[in-house]
Design a protein around this motif. Structure first.
Motif, PDB file in Angstrom:
ATOM      1  N   MET A  48      52.093  41.274  53.023  1.00 35.28           N
ATOM      2  CA  MET A  48      51.646  42.245  52.050  1.00 35.28           C
ATOM      3  C   MET A  48      51.486  41.613  50.667  1.00 35.28           C
ATOM      4  N   GLN A  49      52.368  40.684  50.342  1.00 33.90           N
ATOM      5  CA  GLN A  49      52.295  40.053  49.032  1.00 33.90           C
ATOM      6  C   GLN A  49      50.995  39.269  48.881  1.00 33.90           C
ATOM      7  N   SER A  50      50.539  38.629  49.954  1.00 35.49           N
ATOM      8  CA  SER A  50      49.301  37.864  49.903  1.00 35.49           C
ATOM      9  C   SER A  50      48.114  38.763  49.580  1.00 35.49           C
ATOM     10  N   ILE A  51      48.069  39.942  50.193  1.00 30.10           N
ATOM     11  CA  ILE A  51      46.976  40.876  49.932  1.00 30.10           C
ATOM     12  C   ILE A  51      47.014  41.333  48.479  1.00 30.10           C
ATOM     13  N   THR A  52      48.202  41.646  47.988  1.00 33.39           N
ATOM     14  CA  THR A  52      48.344  42.078  46.600  1.00 33.39           C
ATOM     15  C   THR A  52      47.887  40.998  45.640  1.00 33.39           C
ATOM     16  N   MET A  53      48.260  39.749  45.913  1.00 34.35           N
ATOM     17  CA  MET A  53      47.852  38.644  45.047  1.00 34.35           C
ATOM     18  C   MET A  53      46.339  38.474  45.082  1.00 34.35           C
ATOM     19  N   GLN A  54      45.717  38.615  46.253  1.00 30.33           N
ATOM     20  CA  GLN A  54      44.268  38.485  46.345  1.00 30.33           C
ATOM     21  C   GLN A  54      43.569  39.578  45.551  1.00 30.33           C
ATOM     22  N   LEU A  55      44.087  40.805  45.616  1.00 32.74           N
ATOM     23  CA  LEU A  55      43.470  41.902  44.860  1.00 32.74           C
ATOM     24  C   LEU A  55      43.608  41.691  43.360  1.00 32.74           C
ATOM     25  N   ARG A  56      44.772  41.216  42.941  1.00 32.76           N
ATOM     26  CA  ARG A  56      44.955  40.939  41.506  1.00 32.76           C
ATOM     27  C   ARG A  56      43.994  39.845  41.049  1.00 32.76           C
ATOM     28  N   GLU A  57      43.844  38.824  41.873  1.00 30.73           N
ATOM     29  CA  GLU A  57      42.933  37.740  41.521  1.00 30.73           C
ATOM     30  C   GLU A  57      41.492  38.241  41.473  1.00 30.73           C
ATOM     31  N   ALA A  58      41.125  39.083  42.421  1.00 30.86           N
ATOM     32  CA  ALA A  58      39.767  39.631  42.435  1.00 30.86           C
ATOM     33  C   ALA A  58      39.507  40.462  41.181  1.00 30.86           C
ATOM     34  N   CYS A  59      40.507  41.197  40.731  1.00 31.35           N
ATOM     35  CA  CYS A  59      40.357  41.985  39.499  1.00 31.35           C
ATOM     36  C   CYS A  59      40.171  41.068  38.295  1.00 31.35           C
ATOM     37  N   ARG A  60      40.933  39.969  38.255  1.00 33.49           N
ATOM     38  CA  ARG A  60      40.794  39.023  37.137  1.00 33.49           C
ATOM     39  C   ARG A  60      39.439  38.326  37.165  1.00 33.49           C
ATOM     40  N   LEU A  61      38.943  38.027  38.352  1.00 29.78           N
ATOM     41  CA  LEU A  61      37.684  37.305  38.482  1.00 29.78           C
ATOM     42  C   LEU A  61      36.464  38.202  38.308  1.00 29.78           C
ATOM     43  N   GLN A  62      36.684  39.496  38.214  1.00 27.75           N
ATOM     44  CA  GLN A  62      35.591  40.460  38.092  1.00 27.75           C
ATOM     45  C   GLN A  62      34.629  40.104  36.963  1.00 27.75           C
ATOM     46  N   ALA A  63      35.148  39.596  35.880  1.00 26.42           N
ATOM     47  CA  ALA A  63      34.295  39.279  34.725  1.00 26.42           C
ATOM     48  C   ALA A  63      33.369  38.089  35.001  1.00 26.42           C
ATOM     49  N   TYR A  64      33.718  37.248  35.963  1.00 29.08           N
ATOM     50  CA  TYR A  64      32.952  36.029  36.221  1.00 29.08           C
ATOM     51  C   TYR A  64      32.007  36.142  37.415  1.00 29.08           C
ATOM     52  N   ILE A  65      32.126  37.208  38.166  1.00 26.37           N
ATOM     53  CA  ILE A  65      31.322  37.369  39.372  1.00 26.37           C
ATOM     54  C   ILE A  65      30.244  38.418  39.089  1.00 26.37           C
ATOM     55  N   PRO A  66      29.003  38.141  39.483  1.00 28.46           N
ATOM     56  CA  PRO A  66      27.936  39.122  39.251  1.00 28.46           C
ATOM     57  C   PRO A  66      28.273  40.453  39.932  1.00 28.46           C
ATOM     58  N   HIS A  67      27.908  41.539  39.287  1.00 25.08           N
ATOM     59  CA  HIS A  67      28.224  42.855  39.823  1.00 25.08           C
ATOM     60  C   HIS A  67      27.173  43.281  40.846  1.00 25.08           C
ATOM     61  N   PRO A  68      27.588  43.515  42.068  1.00 21.94           N
ATOM     62  CA  PRO A  68      26.643  43.903  43.130  1.00 21.94           C
ATOM     63  C   PRO A  68      26.414  45.416  43.160  1.00 21.94           C
ATOM     64  N   ARG A  69      26.149  46.016  42.017  1.00 22.06           N
ATOM     65  CA  ARG A  69      26.072  47.478  41.902  1.00 22.06           C
ATOM     66  C   ARG A  69      25.018  48.074  42.831  1.00 22.06           C
ATOM     67  N   ALA A  70      23.833  47.493  42.862  1.00 17.43           N
ATOM     68  CA  ALA A  70      22.765  48.043  43.698  1.00 17.43           C
ATOM     69  C   ALA A  70      23.143  47.977  45.178  1.00 17.43           C
ATOM     70  N   PHE A  71      23.736  46.867  45.588  1.00 21.92           N
ATOM     71  CA  PHE A  71      24.183  46.717  46.978  1.00 21.92           C
ATOM     72  C   PHE A  71      25.211  47.786  47.322  1.00 21.92           C
ATOM     73  N   LEU A  72      26.198  47.977  46.436  1.00 21.10           N
ATOM     74  CA  LEU A  72      27.256  48.942  46.698  1.00 21.10           C
ATOM     75  C   LEU A  72      26.735  50.378  46.685  1.00 21.10           C
ATOM     76  N   GLU A  73      25.810  50.681  45.799  1.00 20.83           N
ATOM     77  CA  GLU A  73      25.220  52.017  45.784  1.00 20.83           C
ATOM     78  C   GLU A  73      24.472  52.283  47.090  1.00 20.83           C
ATOM     79  N   GLY A  74      23.767  51.282  47.586  1.00 18.39           N
ATOM     80  CA  GLY A  74      23.063  51.414  48.862  1.00 18.39           C
ATOM     81  C   GLY A  74      24.020  51.637  50.020  1.00 18.39           C
ATOM     82  N   MET A  75      25.110  50.868  50.042  1.00 17.91           N
ATOM     83  CA  MET A  75      26.105  51.034  51.100  1.00 17.91           C
ATOM     84  C   MET A  75      26.763  52.410  51.026  1.00 17.91           C
TER      85      MET A  75
END
Length: 70
Positions: free
Chosen positions: A1-28
């Motif tokens: 469980m700790q590994s998943i939590t760490m991955q989610l925290r890292e993904a939140c921190r990296l959000q600013a550096y990764i392009p936002h796939p808004r159109a893809f997510l809206e389509g899904m």
């Protein structure tokens, strides 16, 4: 469980550096009939972007680990 939590925290921190796939997510969301529970669509799509980025980070790590094994 700790590994998943760490991955989610890292993904939140990296959000600013990764392009936002808004159109893809809206389509899904349209395909699967997902809708936010309240009027805040931005929070809903921000949540989906975080999940998307967590999966992306996980996939990148798997590919790097596979290359190291070869």
């Amino acid at each position: 469980m700790q590994s998943i939590t760490m991955q989610l925290r890292e993904a939140c921190r990296l959000q600013a550096y990764i392009p936002h796939p808004r159109a893809f997510l809206e389509g899904m969301a349209d395909i699967f009939g997902c809708r936010p529970l309240d009027a805040s669509k931005d929070d809903f799509f921000h949540f989906l972007e975080t999940i998307y980025n967590a999966g992306r980070v996980h996939g990148i790590r798997q590919e790097r680990a596979k290359r190291r094994r070869l």
